[in-house]
Design a protein around this motif. Structure first.
Motif, short mmCIF file in Angstrom:
data_model
loop_
_atom_site.label_atom_id
_atom_site.label_comp_id
_atom_site.label_asym_id
_atom_site.label_seq_id
_atom_site.Cartn_x
_atom_site.Cartn_y
_atom_site.Cartn_z
N VAL A 153 51.38 68.06 69.51
CA VAL A 153 52.74 68.37 69.94
C VAL A 153 53.57 68.79 68.72
O VAL A 153 54.33 69.77 68.77
N GLN A 154 53.43 68.06 67.62
CA GLN A 154 54.18 68.38 66.41
C GLN A 154 53.81 69.75 65.84
O GLN A 154 54.67 70.49 65.36
N LEU A 155 52.52 70.09 65.91
CA LEU A 155 52.05 71.37 65.37
C LEU A 155 52.46 72.56 66.23
O LEU A 155 52.69 73.65 65.71
N GLY A 156 52.49 72.38 67.53
CA GLY A 156 52.75 73.51 68.42
C GLY A 156 51.45 74.20 68.79
O GLY A 156 50.37 73.62 68.66
N ASP A 157 51.53 75.43 69.23
CA ASP A 157 50.35 76.16 69.71
C ASP A 157 49.33 76.37 68.60
O ASP A 157 49.60 77.05 67.61
N ILE A 158 48.13 75.79 68.79
CA ILE A 158 47.04 75.90 67.81
C ILE A 158 46.39 77.27 67.96
O ILE A 158 46.03 77.68 69.07
N VAL A 159 46.24 77.98 66.84
CA VAL A 159 45.64 79.32 66.88
C VAL A 159 44.32 79.41 66.11
O VAL A 159 43.57 80.37 66.29
N PHE A 160 44.01 78.42 65.26
CA PHE A 160 42.78 78.47 64.48
C PHE A 160 42.44 77.08 63.96
O PHE A 160 43.33 76.34 63.55
N VAL A 161 41.14 76.75 63.97
CA VAL A 161 40.66 75.50 63.39
C VAL A 161 39.63 75.86 62.31
O VAL A 161 38.67 76.57 62.58
N GLU A 162 39.86 75.39 61.08
CA GLU A 162 38.89 75.53 60.01
C GLU A 162 38.06 74.24 59.99
O GLU A 162 38.60 73.16 59.73
N PHE A 163 36.78 74.38 60.29
CA PHE A 163 35.90 73.23 60.42
C PHE A 163 35.27 72.86 59.09
O PHE A 163 35.07 73.71 58.22
N GLU A 205 32.12 74.06 68.67
CA GLU A 205 32.11 75.51 68.61
C GLU A 205 32.99 76.17 69.67
O GLU A 205 33.40 77.31 69.52
N ALA A 206 33.31 75.44 70.74
CA ALA A 206 34.20 75.99 71.77
C ALA A 206 35.56 76.35 71.19
O ALA A 206 36.24 77.26 71.68
N LEU A 207 35.97 75.66 70.12
CA LEU A 207 37.27 75.92 69.51
C LEU A 207 37.30 77.23 68.74
O LEU A 207 38.38 77.74 68.43
N VAL A 226 42.66 72.23 71.73
CA VAL A 226 43.24 71.10 71.00
C VAL A 226 44.58 70.73 71.61
O VAL A 226 44.92 69.55 71.68
N ASN A 227 45.35 71.72 72.06
CA ASN A 227 46.64 71.44 72.71
C ASN A 227 46.46 70.89 74.12
O ASN A 227 47.10 69.92 74.51
N SER A 228 45.60 71.51 74.90
CA SER A 228 45.49 71.15 76.32
C SER A 228 44.70 69.87 76.57
O SER A 228 44.94 69.19 77.55
N ASP A 229 43.77 69.53 75.67
CA ASP A 229 42.93 68.35 75.88
C ASP A 229 42.50 67.76 74.53
O ASP A 229 41.32 67.78 74.19
N PRO A 230 43.46 67.23 73.75
CA PRO A 230 43.13 66.77 72.40
C PRO A 230 42.11 65.65 72.34
O PRO A 230 41.40 65.52 71.34
N TYR A 231 42.01 64.83 73.40
CA TYR A 231 41.07 63.71 73.39
C TYR A 231 39.75 64.02 74.11
O TYR A 231 38.87 63.18 74.18
N GLY A 232 39.64 65.21 74.65
CA GLY A 232 38.44 65.60 75.39
C GLY A 232 37.83 66.86 74.81
O GLY A 232 37.23 66.82 73.73
N GLU A 233 38.02 67.97 75.49
CA GLU A 233 37.41 69.24 75.06
C GLU A 233 37.95 69.74 73.73
O GLU A 233 37.36 70.63 73.12
N GLY A 234 39.04 69.17 73.25
CA GLY A 234 39.63 69.60 71.98
C GLY A 234 39.17 68.82 70.77
O GLY A 234 39.76 68.93 69.70
N TRP A 235 38.09 68.04 70.90
CA TRP A 235 37.55 67.31 69.73
C TRP A 235 37.14 68.33 68.66
O TRP A 235 36.90 69.51 68.97
N ILE A 236 37.03 67.89 67.41
CA ILE A 236 36.78 68.84 66.32
C ILE A 236 35.40 68.72 65.71
O ILE A 236 34.72 69.72 65.52
N ALA A 237 34.97 67.51 65.38
CA ALA A 237 33.68 67.34 64.71
C ALA A 237 33.08 65.99 65.04
O ALA A 237 33.77 65.09 65.51
#
Length: 130
Positions: free
Chosen positions: A34-44, A82-84, A91-102
């Motif tokens: 929420v603080q970041l706003g619309d996520i456009v890129f994730v560097e893994f 890799e879906a990200l 990450v915005n729509s489902d941070p605890y589910g499909e928006g996981w990072i690693a």
């Protein structure tokens, strides 16, 4: 009010960790997205990279800013979401589910590592100042 899920560990840098299949799945919290706003890129982090708790392991770019992604645990990266690559907005729509990072493999018991972090109640108190 931001959603805080039970059964996860949290950091003051607004990452979450969940023990799953002997590894730890990592992402950013609902509060952070929420603080970041619309996520456009994730560097893994690189698969196989050694990461250290509280140290940067990548970054998240939003329309507002670029923010460091801190590892909540020490271990070795075994998988990235890799879906990200094509849909960082998960990450915005489902941070605890499909928006996981690693996923990170840790020495010792993953559940014990997560249990040593802030629990949902303590993290909620942290973000609300109560």
């Amino acid at each position: 009010m931001s959603e805080v899920k039970q059964g996860r560990g949290y950091t003051e840098e607004h990452e979450w960790a969940e023990a799953a299949n002997g590894r730890i799945r990592v992402g950013i919290t609902d509060f952070a997205q929420v603080q970041l706003g619309d996520i456009v890129f994730v560097e893994f982090p690189q698969i196989g990279a050694e990461v250290e708790a509280t140290q940067p392991m990548g970054s998240i770019e939003s329309v507002k800013t670029v923010s460091e992604l801190y590892s909540p645990v020490t271990g070795r990266v075994t998988k990235i979401n890799e879906a990200l690559l094509d849909a960082p907005e998960l990450v915005n729509s489902d941070p605890y589910g499909e928006g996981w990072i690693a996923e990170v493999e840790v020495d010792g018991d993953a559940a014990e590592v997560v249990a040593g972090m802030l629990d949902a109640e303590r993290y909620e108190a942290f973000i609300t100042g109560k």
